[in-house]
Design an enzyme around this catalytic site. Structure first.
Site, PDB file in Angstrom:
ATOM      1  N   ASP A   1      23.549  84.526 -35.425  1.00  0.00           N
ATOM      2  CA  ASP A   1      24.634  83.552 -35.316  1.00  0.00           C
ATOM      3  C   ASP A   1      25.028  83.450 -33.843  1.00  0.00           C
ATOM      4  O   ASP A   1      25.291  84.478 -33.186  1.00  0.00           O
ATOM      5  CB  ASP A   1      25.837  83.984 -36.159  1.00  0.00           C
ATOM      6  CG  ASP A   1      26.949  82.950 -36.143  1.00  0.00           C
ATOM      7  OD1 ASP A   1      26.943  82.056 -37.006  1.00  0.00           O
ATOM      8  OD2 ASP A   1      27.824  83.036 -35.246  1.00  0.00           O
TER       9      ASP A   1
ATOM     10  N   ASN B   1      30.663  72.834 -28.561  1.00  0.00           N
ATOM     11  CA  ASN B   1      30.817  71.591 -29.319  1.00  0.00           C
ATOM     12  C   ASN B   1      32.166  70.947 -29.047  1.00  0.00           C
ATOM     13  O   ASN B   1      32.268  69.731 -28.864  1.00  0.00           O
ATOM     14  CB  ASN B   1      30.668  71.881 -30.819  1.00  0.00           C
ATOM     15  CG  ASN B   1      29.373  71.336 -31.392  1.00  0.00           C
ATOM     16  OD1 ASN B   1      28.702  70.503 -30.785  1.00  0.00           O
ATOM     17  ND2 ASN B   1      29.006  71.798 -32.567  1.00  0.00           N
TER      18      ASN B   1
ATOM     19  N   HIS C   1      29.133  66.863 -29.423  1.00  0.00           N
ATOM     20  CA  HIS C   1      28.037  67.243 -30.322  1.00  0.00           C
ATOM     21  C   HIS C   1      26.666  67.052 -29.681  1.00  0.00           C
ATOM     22  O   HIS C   1      25.708  67.724 -30.072  1.00  0.00           O
ATOM     23  CB  HIS C   1      28.125  66.435 -31.619  1.00  0.00           C
ATOM     24  CG  HIS C   1      29.301  66.812 -32.463  1.00  0.00           C
ATOM     25  ND1 HIS C   1      29.360  67.987 -33.178  1.00  0.00           N
ATOM     26  CD2 HIS C   1      30.487  66.184 -32.695  1.00  0.00           C
ATOM     27  CE1 HIS C   1      30.505  68.068 -33.827  1.00  0.00           C
ATOM     28  NE2 HIS C   1      31.215  66.987 -33.549  1.00  0.00           N
TER      29      HIS C   1
ATOM     30  N   ASP D   1      23.894  69.852 -29.926  1.00  0.00           N
ATOM     31  CA  ASP D   1      22.533  69.664 -30.417  1.00  0.00           C
ATOM     32  C   ASP D   1      21.509  70.132 -29.392  1.00  0.00           C
ATOM     33  O   ASP D   1      20.481  70.729 -29.749  1.00  0.00           O
ATOM     34  CB  ASP D   1      22.305  68.187 -30.754  1.00  0.00           C
ATOM     35  CG  ASP D   1      23.071  67.753 -31.994  1.00  0.00           C
ATOM     36  OD1 ASP D   1      23.538  68.627 -32.735  1.00  0.00           O
ATOM     37  OD2 ASP D   1      23.193  66.526 -32.207  1.00  0.00           O
TER      38      ASP D   1
ATOM     39  N   ASP E   1      24.935  76.877 -36.604  1.00  0.00           N
ATOM     40  CA  ASP E   1      24.366  77.670 -35.514  1.00  0.00           C
ATOM     41  C   ASP E   1      23.813  78.989 -36.035  1.00  0.00           C
ATOM     42  O   ASP E   1      23.771  79.985 -35.302  1.00  0.00           O
ATOM     43  CB  ASP E   1      25.423  77.916 -34.435  1.00  0.00           C
ATOM     44  CG  ASP E   1      26.643  78.658 -34.986  1.00  0.00           C
ATOM     45  OD1 ASP E   1      26.821  78.656 -36.214  1.00  0.00           O
ATOM     46  OD2 ASP E   1      27.410  79.244 -34.192  1.00  0.00           O
TER      47      ASP E   1
END
Length: 490
Positions: A354, A362, A367, A371, A397
């Site tokens: 994680d 973010n 975003h 990404d 994530d």
């Protein structure tokens, strides 16, 4: 100018040719209208820009060649008298067909970029049948029992020119893309042109007592209307905005199935019904059938390969994450179940990852930046895998690595260390730097008496959250001295 006014004007100018063919009024009405249509086309072409301009230039060039041929025929007739069945203007009239075909194919390429192969194969298959029909019933009967002459040669060029137009019509109709706007006028123009040319070719057999000139003049109005449809397409307000129709470009046009079926049936049917006495007829039939069969086979192979490619893409999408290209949840579970079915001393081992700090990236950078970070981390993760390992994105994530060939806890620890080092360097994008951390939970099949997929994933997930909680406690800021005194007092 509304596009429909152009063929209306041509139809009015062609009335004298239908009422009094061969008269001076009919002839001059035809020439004046045709010349003005060509002038209108060139004037409109000056206002068009973009990739369609060259296609329309070829179309107007073909009309120009035809009208120049008409004017040259008049001049030569005035100077030298009647020219007979063949004259220099025939060279210009015949050369207009390839110019027109080139221009229209250029326009279709703009409307359906990269998607012409199937449409052209279908058009060639149907054109093969049309070419053989023209050869067998128009060209060969006229050439039999006659010596080769210019009249025979040029008499064959015109039906073959119609075959070219037929192929272009098929490409226009069958190729993907919008069929609205100027395309409708182009299809109408080609259709009317073919009808007029076929009638002109058949008139000598139907009305042999008339000369070729008078026979052609009977249909001057029809050809004038056909040419006006080309100009109407150019005058159309959307003439310079021919765009692909992405919504329907993958759909199979019903006309393809119908036309290809007719093409497959036509030649064998004629072979069964007709008796071909001459060797030339039999050879032409065999060559046409061989060519048609080859085109259909190539078309079939392309369809099969296209379906295989689509299935491969769908299978890949069904097992891979769309953003990162790693395996998805279902693919990882399948791989883990397969691995558990084998005999292993310690593995397989699940590493549940994680990303720390991803939510802040973010929130602060958007975003798109998030990404980019996920894609970059996936690339680093993929590059660190050993042969046989599987990396998957579990969502958000969270990532999971399945390592099958792990024999001892020390090997698992070494793999976890290598995975932690993936975020040692921050992710950089357009001058921005995004520092990351990673929390890793580990679960090995050897640590459970009866391991299964859900048990290993749940254990690795719980281990990851334990490490993440410890990381948050270690990174939490120390309280101020006054806050410590207040806590002790309470």
């Amino acid at each position: 100018m509304p596009p429909l006014l152009v063929p209306a004007y041509a139809a009015a100018a062609g009335v004298p040719a239908a009422v009094a063919p061969g008269s001076a009024v009919a002839h001059f009405s035809y020439l004046i209208c045709f010349t003005s249509l060509v002038a209108l086309g060139w004037a409109r072409l000056r206002t068009i820009t973009g990739p369609v301009r060259s296609g329309y230039a070829y179309v107007i060039g073909a009309l120009t060649v035809w009208v120049v041929g008409d004017l040259l025929s008049d001049v030569l007739t005035w100077l030298l008298g009647p020219m007979g069945d063949v004259q220099p203007s025939d060279v210009l009239w015949v050369s207009g067909y390839p110019l027109l075909a080139i221009g229209l194919i250029r326009l279709v390429r703009v409307r359906a970029p990269g998607n012409l192969r199937e449409g052209m194969l279908d058009a060639l298959a149907m054109a093969t049948v049309m070419a053989w029909l023209c050869w067998q019933f128009l060209i060969l009967p006229a050439a039999e029992h006659q010596q080769l002459s210019l009249a025979i040669v040029f008499g064959a060029f015109y039906p073959l020119g119609d075959v070219v137009l037929f192929a272009v019509v098929a490409i226009l109709v069958l190729a993907p893309g919008s069929k609205h706007g100027p395309t409708r006028y182009l299809v109408a123009a080609l259709t009317v042109t073919m009808v007029g040319d076929v009638c002109i070719s058949m008139l000598p057999a139907l009305v042999p007592e008339l000369s070729r000139a008078v026979q052609a003049e009977r249909l001057d109005g029809v050809l004038l209307v056909a040419n006006s449809f080309f100009v109407a397409a150019l005058v159309h307000p959307r003439a310079d905005r021919i765009e692909p129709d992405t919504e329907h470009e993958d759909r199979l046009h019903p006309a393809r199935v119908v036309f290809l079926g007719i093409s497959l049936v036509a030649l064998p049917m004629f072979a069964g019904l007709q008796t071909f006495d001459s060797v030339l007829s039999r050879v032409s039939l065999l060559v046409s059938i061989a060519l048609l069969t080859s085109l259909i086979l190539v078309r079939f192979v392309l369809v099969v390969r296209g379906q295989e490619d689509i299935r491969a893409v769908l299978a890949h999408q069904n097992r891979h994450d769309q953003l990162t290209g790693l395996a998805n949840r279902q693919a990882l579970r399948t791989a883990l179940e397969t691995s558990l079915s084998g005999a292993h001393a310690y593995g397989p081992v699940i590493f549940y990852l994680d990303l720390n700090g991803f939510k802040q990236i973010n929130d602060r950078h958007g975003h798109a930046a998030g990404d980019f970070v996920l894609i970059e981390f996936a690339q680093r993760l993929r590059a660190s895998l050993r042969p046989g390992d599987v990396a998957a994105r579990f969502g958000g994530d969270e990532f999971v690595v399945l390592a099958c060939d792990v024999k001892t806890p020390a090997d698992a620890h070494a793999i976890a260390t290598r995975l932690r080092n993936l975020v040692t360097d921050p992710v950089c994008r357009a001058g921005d730097s995004y520092p990351l951390g990673v929390s890793i939970g580990v679960a090995a099949a050897g640590d459970f008496p009866t391991p299964d997929t859900d048990t290993l994933l749940a254990a690795a997930d719980a281990s990851m959250y334990t490490e993440k909680h410890q990381h948050r406690q270690e990174s939490a800021p120390l309280p101020a001295p006054g806050e410590l005194l207040e806590r002790s007092a309470t």
